[in-house]
Write an enzyme that holds these catalytic residues in place. Sequence first.
Site, mmCIF file in Angstrom:
data_model
loop_
_atom_site.group_PDB
_atom_site.id
_atom_site.type_symbol
_atom_site.label_atom_id
_atom_site.label_comp_id
_atom_site.label_asym_id
_atom_site.label_seq_id
_atom_site.Cartn_x
_atom_site.Cartn_y
_atom_site.Cartn_z
ATOM 1 N N ASN B 73 0.833 -1.200 0.000
ATOM 2 C CA ASN B 73 0.000 0.000 0.000
ATOM 3 C C ASN B 73 0.862 1.242 0.000
ATOM 4 O OD1 ASN B 73 -0.287 1.732 2.738
ATOM 5 N ND2 ASN B 73 0.385 -0.339 3.221
ATOM 6 N N ASN B 132 4.088 5.027 15.806
ATOM 7 C CA ASN B 132 4.325 4.493 14.473
ATOM 8 C C ASN B 132 5.652 5.001 13.942
ATOM 9 O OD1 ASN B 132 4.395 3.899 11.776
ATOM 10 N ND2 ASN B 132 2.252 4.410 11.365
ATOM 11 N N CYS B 135 6.048 3.191 8.965
ATOM 12 C CA CYS B 135 5.608 3.223 7.571
ATOM 13 C C CYS B 135 6.738 3.672 6.650
ATOM 14 C CB CYS B 135 4.403 4.141 7.410
ATOM 15 S SG CYS B 135 2.928 3.396 8.092
ATOM 16 N N ASN B 200 6.267 -3.377 11.040
ATOM 17 C CA ASN B 200 5.522 -2.547 10.122
ATOM 18 C C ASN B 200 5.805 -3.082 8.723
ATOM 19 O OD1 ASN B 200 4.325 -0.251 8.752
ATOM 20 N ND2 ASN B 200 4.527 0.816 10.706
ATOM 21 N N CYS B 345 6.063 -38.196 -9.566
ATOM 22 C CA CYS B 345 6.206 -36.966 -10.346
ATOM 23 C C CYS B 345 7.689 -36.679 -10.602
ATOM 24 C CB CYS B 345 5.561 -35.790 -9.627
ATOM 25 S SG CYS B 345 6.379 -35.368 -8.079
ATOM 26 N N CYS B 348 11.292 -34.629 -6.729
ATOM 27 C CA CYS B 348 12.361 -34.717 -5.727
ATOM 28 C C CYS B 348 13.676 -35.093 -6.399
ATOM 29 C CB CYS B 348 11.996 -35.740 -4.649
ATOM 30 S SG CYS B 348 11.717 -37.403 -5.286
ATOM 31 N N CYS B 352 16.982 -32.768 -6.381
ATOM 32 C CA CYS B 352 18.206 -33.243 -5.733
ATOM 33 C C CYS B 352 19.348 -33.311 -6.749
ATOM 34 C CB CYS B 352 17.973 -34.604 -5.091
ATOM 35 S SG CYS B 352 19.384 -35.165 -4.121
ATOM 36 N N CYS B 385 13.932 -32.253 -1.012
ATOM 37 C CA CYS B 385 13.018 -33.200 -1.671
ATOM 38 C C CYS B 385 11.656 -33.200 -0.993
ATOM 39 C CB CYS B 385 13.619 -34.599 -1.689
ATOM 40 S SG CYS B 385 14.118 -35.198 -0.058
#
Lengths: 448, 420, 72
Positions: B73, B132, B135, B200, B345, B348, B352, B385
């Site tokens: 922001n 504060n 910011c 913050n 899949c 790993c 590695c 892994c």
Amino acid sequence: MSLPSDAQLWKIFDEVKPDLKPKKVMEEANRCLFCSDAPCVKACPTGIDIPLFIKKITTGNMKGSARVIMEANPMGATCARVCPTEELCEGACVLNDASLPIMIGDLQRHATNWAMKNHSQLFEVSEPNGLKVAIIGGGPAGLSSARELARLGYQVTIYEKNEKAGGLDTYGIVPFRLPQDIALWEVEQVEKLGVTIQTNTEVGKDIPIDAVLNDFDAIVLAVGMANVPPLTVPGEDLDGVYDAIQLIERVKDGHVRDQFIGKNAVVIGAGNTAIDAATCLKRLGASRVQIIYRRTEEEMSAYPFEFSFAKQEGIEFRWLTQPVQMIGDEKNQVAKLECMHMKLGDADASGRCRPIEIENSNFYMNADVVVKAIGQQRYSSFIEAFDLEHEQGVVKIDPETMQTSNPKVFAAGDVIFGNGKGEAMVVAAAEQGKQAAYAIHKHLLSKV
Amino acid sequence: MADLHVDFAGIKSKNPFWLASGPPTNTGYQVQRAFEAGWGGAVWKTLGDPIINVTSRFAGLNYGGQRVAGFNNIELITDRPLEVNLREIRETKRKYPDHVIIASLMVEPQAEKWHEIVKRVEDVGVDGLELNFGCPHGMAERGMGSASGQVPELVEKQTYWAKEAAETQVIVKLTPNITDITATAYAATQGGADAVSMINTINSLMGVDLDTWNTIPNVAGKGTHGGYCGPAVKPIALSMVAECAGQPDMNLPISGIGGIENWRDAAEFMLMGASSVQVCTAAMHHGFRIVEDMIDGLNNYLDEKGLTSAMDLVGQTVSKYMKWGDLDLNHKVVAQINQEHCIHCNKCQIACEDTAHQCIEFFTDTEGQVALKVREEDCVGCNLCSIVCPAEGAITMIEQPTSAPMTWNERQRLLSTFGG
Amino acid sequence: MHEFKLFTEEKREIDELLNKDCSIVRVQENLDGAFIQFTQDDQTITLHIRTPDGRKYLTNQLSAKRLNRTMT
């Protein structure tokens, strides 16, 4: 096919739909948008805060998740399995158009499974308020009333004519859609709150109606509906002709084993129970199962997901077909069904097109098992014995107060469910049960 | 049911969950809605000379289909006159006397400015003040916010000025835009702070639009750096809380802030030493109602752990957080692939092979299926892994029996006796 | 090249010398690893330990020896 062993029997009755795997649960739960003022909540008859229970899954607060579900719906575990979710919560999910709706039913099942597995005590009772409520009928509506009344401090007694409570959840939905232990867990949750459940007790037979009326501060009538009505065609009393409700009840209690192996079965009717009976017969070894219905797919009261499930299971559908008589063999065993072809006329009072017989269209179907699944009868004489106003067995209530014509008697569930709108849902019964409890609380409090 | 009450530097709160100073606490209407939803306290949007904001102001970082993994922001402090804010604070406190209201303050680094605002704000009945100093955008260019929060002397001095006038507790909110946060935390201690809060927001630029080449967010095609927050900053915030909580000569209560969005995050901050937590981004993403599960989830967690009070969590992990040189060099874990959970899949293996220690290899099992196994003797136990593995339970890190513990510091002491 | 093999070799060398009652008199670590000086009967042998496991093993042995000595 030989006589199935216990293990085999329960194998064929394993839940059709497996539980979601843990990874899928997290993916799915994290996909939920946590909508504000969410349409899924509005579409749930019991108003479960669906985004909240799903959020709790994502944070690992499983007890909290199960509590959110069961708080709104005491039959939350059953409904996770049998609710027509695509017509309700999932149908309303905002992601329907954007991607795919959240699998709300499956996530609800995951959360309630957790509660079942962990023996979690989700609710506590209040201080006893000294008031007594009798509930006639231990089905979803009765149990739901009992749960809420117990939490409000009432001393609750449920009168249940069967051996076990749970009503149609326990006896009327096939085990591969709803295993009996799920319904019995929900019964146990209610019992844990101090509710007395008197099973094998039929009011009006084992205990006089007057006694119930006099001994309690309020009564909830939640007797549901009775067996399948007669077709009033010749041959209905032949061997091999079954009432779908009774058939499923016997299956769920484990009494049916081998008598349907290799049979040629015809199920009459196309509602939820007809689908249950047909798919059940198929799993019990029937070689051919046909559903006949006097109207068409358009008018049947089975849900689309039930229809597609039945077709996947190999059930054949014969539309516009009306049984005229059942013909037996020399051993008084049904062998054939004489039917007529129908056509659709104008809409009737229920809004569905009226079926009209086509003259001289009679034909025969071979059948050694015939199952009647054309709706359920009403407990009219019982309701009359209670001296309550009713319309063809549907008890009249004031929708605001849930009161019958006897201000002390409240009613919920199928007993107040009007005709011609398909079959009543468990989730609706659960909600009515809750509302009846709140109505009683309001009514009795106003008198104090 | 556990007791969720916390005592934060003497401020009693019905639960540890406070809204952090920011857009959600801009008005009395919002804070009252938050209290209705269950928040134990709120730190009012920073008060000071009312500013003028630009539009647009926020940007979200989406990651892999999930929105708001991070958030930034360029909004400044309150744009409403002090008098209006004070009237609403007074009214809110009157309606919700059991809820905590902390006023966040930011003024120029001058003693009289601090004295003035502290007096006016305390007059309406706040439970505490949060200075504060954090910011990083906008106000910093005017010498406030992180510009003053990055200079320990200014932190100490301003804390001192606020304390001179204050009768309620003074919390100093620290900026993470600094190399060593304990330096400014220590300065706050020296200035007399009653507590610190952190972190913050972090300096950030959310992105560049590839069509327009504008920054994200942009103001009439131009952009500036903003403050970064949301789930992505949690590890940074947690380490800063841990650094401060572990300082032996600094015993100030800590309010944890940064990426907290559920009870789990909150519990982690509390274990790491925070006795209250503040939330902003998660509320902005989902609404105040998220606090329901924070309360319920923390309650169930405490019950499960057999704890009766949320305060029992505070600081439990602090002693486990130390310098690298005090970790045991001999501790050894190795990866193990559980074939029944592996979904093949091969992520790993490639992780590695390419980026770790080349110790996951293919083999053909007895049924002729190609599968993966770890060559344990070459596994250094790095966790990579198991981090990339998408299948729950497919890779577990197994502890190995090893020699007696020896830390780096112990080793170096030992070697020094051998002329090393 | 599997580093484990290298380490096993280094460990074997360290063990061999320690088993021969050689004593470690000096350990020096620099950019190229650890250099361990063993002595026995005026003879000096230097081992160059390259692997991290080897350097860890070395200090564990030193520590065990020191512990042994204080206990006896």
